[in-house]
Scaffold this motif. Structure first.
Motif, PDB file in Angstrom:
ATOM      1  N   VAL A 163       0.878  -1.175   0.000  1.00 62.37           N
ATOM      2  CA  VAL A 163       0.000   0.000   0.000  1.00 62.37           C
ATOM      3  C   VAL A 163       0.913   1.221   0.000  1.00 62.37           C
ATOM      4  O   VAL A 163       1.314   1.704   1.053  1.00 62.37           O
ATOM      5  CB  VAL A 163      -0.894   0.042   1.260  1.00 62.37           C
ATOM      6  CG1 VAL A 163      -1.865   1.216   1.197  1.00 62.37           C
ATOM      7  CG2 VAL A 163      -1.645  -1.269   1.456  1.00 62.37           C
ATOM      8  N   PRO A 164       1.295   1.733  -1.163  1.00 60.73           N
ATOM      9  CA  PRO A 164       2.201   2.891  -1.188  1.00 60.73           C
ATOM     10  C   PRO A 164       1.511   4.131  -0.629  1.00 60.73           C
ATOM     11  O   PRO A 164       0.291   4.187  -0.534  1.00 60.73           O
ATOM     12  CB  PRO A 164       2.519   3.091  -2.662  1.00 60.73           C
ATOM     13  CG  PRO A 164       1.970   1.917  -3.375  1.00 60.73           C
ATOM     14  CD  PRO A 164       0.928   1.298  -2.507  1.00 60.73           C
ATOM     15  N   GLU A 165       2.327   5.100  -0.305  1.00 62.23           N
ATOM     16  CA  GLU A 165       1.807   6.377   0.169  1.00 62.23           C
ATOM     17  C   GLU A 165       0.855   6.952  -0.890  1.00 62.23           C
ATOM     18  O   GLU A 165       1.186   6.972  -2.070  1.00 62.23           O
ATOM     19  CB  GLU A 165       2.994   7.337   0.350  1.00 62.23           C
ATOM     20  CG  GLU A 165       2.812   8.280   1.480  1.00 62.23           C
ATOM     21  CD  GLU A 165       4.118   8.992   1.799  1.00 62.23           C
ATOM     22  OE1 GLU A 165       4.034  10.054   2.403  1.00 62.23           O
ATOM     23  OE2 GLU A 165       5.191   8.483   1.441  1.00 62.23           O
ATOM     24  N   PRO A 166      -0.338   7.414  -0.464  1.00 60.02           N
ATOM     25  CA  PRO A 166      -1.281   7.940  -1.462  1.00 60.02           C
ATOM     26  C   PRO A 166      -0.776   9.241  -2.078  1.00 60.02           C
ATOM     27  O   PRO A 166      -0.094  10.024  -1.425  1.00 60.02           O
ATOM     28  CB  PRO A 166      -2.567   8.179  -0.659  1.00 60.02           C
ATOM     29  CG  PRO A 166      -2.178   8.150   0.768  1.00 60.02           C
ATOM     30  CD  PRO A 166      -0.864   7.456   0.892  1.00 60.02           C
ATOM     31  N   GLY A 167      -1.099   9.452  -3.334  1.00 60.85           N
ATOM     32  CA  GLY A 167      -0.692  10.685  -4.004  1.00 60.85           C
ATOM     33  C   GLY A 167      -1.191  10.664  -5.431  1.00 60.85           C
ATOM     34  O   GLY A 167      -1.443   9.595  -5.987  1.00 60.85           O
ATOM     35  N   ASP A 168      -1.348  11.849  -6.015  1.00 58.86           N
ATOM     36  CA  ASP A 168      -1.935  11.936  -7.353  1.00 58.86           C
ATOM     37  C   ASP A 168      -0.905  11.894  -8.468  1.00 58.86           C
ATOM     38  O   ASP A 168      -1.265  11.808  -9.635  1.00 58.86           O
ATOM     39  CB  ASP A 168      -2.743  13.238  -7.488  1.00 58.86           C
ATOM     40  CG  ASP A 168      -3.978  13.204  -6.599  1.00 58.86           C
ATOM     41  OD1 ASP A 168      -4.459  12.093  -6.323  1.00 58.86           O
ATOM     42  OD2 ASP A 168      -4.436  14.289  -6.181  1.00 58.86           O
ATOM     43  N   ASN A 171       3.764   9.490 -11.834  1.00 59.54           N
ATOM     44  CA  ASN A 171       5.146   9.004 -11.865  1.00 59.54           C
ATOM     45  C   ASN A 171       5.583   8.472 -10.508  1.00 59.54           C
ATOM     46  O   ASN A 171       6.279   7.460 -10.415  1.00 59.54           O
ATOM     47  CB  ASN A 171       6.084  10.112 -12.335  1.00 59.54           C
ATOM     48  CG  ASN A 171       5.862  10.426 -13.806  1.00 59.54           C
ATOM     49  OD1 ASN A 171       5.544   9.530 -14.595  1.00 59.54           O
ATOM     50  ND2 ASN A 171       5.979  11.691 -14.168  1.00 59.54           N
ATOM     51  N   ALA A 172       5.153   9.163  -9.446  1.00 50.04           N
ATOM     52  CA  ALA A 172       5.480   8.687  -8.092  1.00 50.04           C
ATOM     53  C   ALA A 172       4.765   7.363  -7.816  1.00 50.04           C
ATOM     54  O   ALA A 172       5.335   6.444  -7.219  1.00 50.04           O
ATOM     55  CB  ALA A 172       5.089   9.742  -7.060  1.00 50.04           C
ATOM     56  N   GLN A 173       3.515   7.257  -8.248  1.00 52.41           N
ATOM     57  CA  GLN A 173       2.777   5.998  -8.079  1.00 52.41           C
ATOM     58  C   GLN A 173       3.528   4.855  -8.786  1.00 52.41           C
ATOM     59  O   GLN A 173       3.753   3.789  -8.213  1.00 52.41           O
ATOM     60  CB  GLN A 173       1.371   6.103  -8.698  1.00 52.41           C
ATOM     61  CG  GLN A 173       0.437   7.056  -7.972  1.00 52.41           C
ATOM     62  CD  GLN A 173      -0.889   7.231  -8.706  1.00 52.41           C
ATOM     63  OE1 GLN A 173      -1.100   6.686  -9.781  1.00 52.41           O
ATOM     64  NE2 GLN A 173      -1.785   8.011  -8.106  1.00 52.41           N
ATOM     65  N   ARG A 174       3.922   5.120 -10.025  1.00 55.99           N
ATOM     66  CA  ARG A 174       4.599   4.061 -10.789  1.00 55.99           C
ATOM     67  C   ARG A 174       5.932   3.688 -10.168  1.00 55.99           C
ATOM     68  O   ARG A 174       6.314   2.515 -10.145  1.00 55.99           O
ATOM     69  CB  ARG A 174       4.771   4.489 -12.250  1.00 55.99           C
ATOM     70  CG  ARG A 174       3.432   4.444 -12.976  1.00 55.99           C
ATOM     71  CD  ARG A 174       3.577   4.583 -14.460  1.00 55.99           C
ATOM     72  NE  ARG A 174       4.432   3.555 -15.046  1.00 55.99           N
ATOM     73  CZ  ARG A 174       4.374   3.199 -16.325  1.00 55.99           C
ATOM     74  NH1 ARG A 174       3.513   3.781 -17.141  1.00 55.99           N
ATOM     75  NH2 ARG A 174       5.185   2.285 -16.794  1.00 55.99           N
ATOM     76  N   HIS A 203      -7.461   4.930  -6.550  1.00 57.84           N
ATOM     77  CA  HIS A 203      -6.848   6.111  -7.158  1.00 57.84           C
ATOM     78  C   HIS A 203      -5.597   5.801  -7.972  1.00 57.84           C
ATOM     79  O   HIS A 203      -5.074   6.687  -8.635  1.00 57.84           O
ATOM     80  CB  HIS A 203      -6.503   7.131  -6.063  1.00 57.84           C
ATOM     81  CG  HIS A 203      -5.427   6.637  -5.129  1.00 57.84           C
ATOM     82  ND1 HIS A 203      -5.665   5.679  -4.179  1.00 57.84           N
ATOM     83  CD2 HIS A 203      -4.108   6.939  -5.049  1.00 57.84           C
ATOM     84  CE1 HIS A 203      -4.543   5.430  -3.529  1.00 57.84           C
ATOM     85  NE2 HIS A 203      -3.586   6.171  -4.032  1.00 57.84           N
ATOM     86  N   ASP A 204      -5.103   4.560  -7.889  1.00 64.63           N
ATOM     87  CA  ASP A 204      -3.823   4.306  -8.573  1.00 64.63           C
ATOM     88  C   ASP A 204      -3.747   2.952  -9.276  1.00 64.63           C
ATOM     89  O   ASP A 204      -2.663   2.486  -9.602  1.00 64.63           O
ATOM     90  CB  ASP A 204      -2.656   4.479  -7.581  1.00 64.63           C
ATOM     91  CG  ASP A 204      -2.755   3.553  -6.362  1.00 64.63           C
ATOM     92  OD1 ASP A 204      -3.615   2.651  -6.361  1.00 64.63           O
ATOM     93  OD2 ASP A 204      -1.962   3.748  -5.419  1.00 64.63           O
TER      94      ASP A 204
END
Ligand SMILES: *Cc1c(COP(=O)(O)O)cnc(C)c1O
Length: 233
Positions: A163-168, A171-174, A203-204
């Protein structure tokens, strides 16, 4: 069409688009409907729309729903924190657990898995760097934990969850999902037979699919916003 049915269709369509863009077959990614905090009737509705895999995060709440929905052919996944006094209920009532992060927990689950059931399907939760939550094994200890779980007779180690840190920022998600995939590939090179990368939420999930997710865990986009409550027992 009900709201849940049309939400489900929209999620499936978006998953197929993400898969195709990544050059992957849409059928290679399965959708886990995260039904925590939602009533059995919402799950029935999703089931009528063709959804059979559901995930829960709170044991007591899940046991109530599993009992209430016994007439349906559902597959239950546990994705929440695992307290020692809840391992027996998890071992007895779920098909999968995605949140194993300690040998002790794995050992209890294996001992407590009823003999008449197939092995409990397990993903290790990994605390990939930058993750806000404290849950999950540190990446540097993942190989050791995986080798230990693979020895346990009533568990079947399938893969990794994060569960990575949430964010929009896509590129950070990937980047976060890519770290989990690299660890997954490294463990496979070390001889572990893994086939499941459980990553991606409402969201991701598109970014997760682009980075190789084989299972996405989607709640809000299917059932709507949750009202949180704290489990007391
Ligand atoms: C609640 C939860 C989800 C679903 O999150 P949404 O943002 O509602 O899609 C997925 N994975 C875990 C581990 C969760 O606790």
């Amino acid at each position: 069409m009900t709201t849940i049915a049309s939400n489900l269709q929209a999620v499936r369509d978006a998953m197929a688009v993400a898969a195709t863009e990544a050059g992957r077959a849409p059928d290679d990614i399965s959708l886990l409907a995260v039904s925590k905090t939602f009533a059995p009737e919402a799950i029935r509705e999703a089931c009528r729309a063709g959804q059979t895999r559901f995930a829960e995060s709170y044991v007591q709440e899940a046991l109530h729903k599993i009992a209430a929905l016994h007439d349906l052919p559902l597959e239950w996944h546990y994705i929440g924190p695992i307290q020692s006094n809840k391992t027996r209920a998890i071992a007895e009532h779920f098909a999968w657990v995605h949140s194993v992060d300690r040998v002790k927990t794995a050992e209890r689950l294996s001992v407590q898995r009823p003999a008449h059931l197939p092995p409990l399907q397990v993903c290790m939760q990994v605390n990939i760097s930058g993750e806000a939550s404290k849950s999950g094994v540190p990446p540097g200890e993942a190989a050791q934990l995986a080798m230990a779980i693979a020895q346990l007779p009533h568990l079947s180690l399938r893969g990794l969850m994060a569960v990575p840190e949430p964010g929009d920022d896509v590129n950070a998600q990937r980047a976060a999902f890519s770290q989990l995939r690299e660890l997954f590939e490294q463990l496979i090179r070390q001889g572990l037979q893994l086939d499941t990368l459980s990553m991606g939420m409402s969201h991701d999930f598109a970014a997760a699919i682009a980075e190789g997710a084989t299972m996405v865990r989607v709640g809000t986009a299917i059932f709507g916003d949750r009202t949180y409550h704290k489990e007391t027992t």
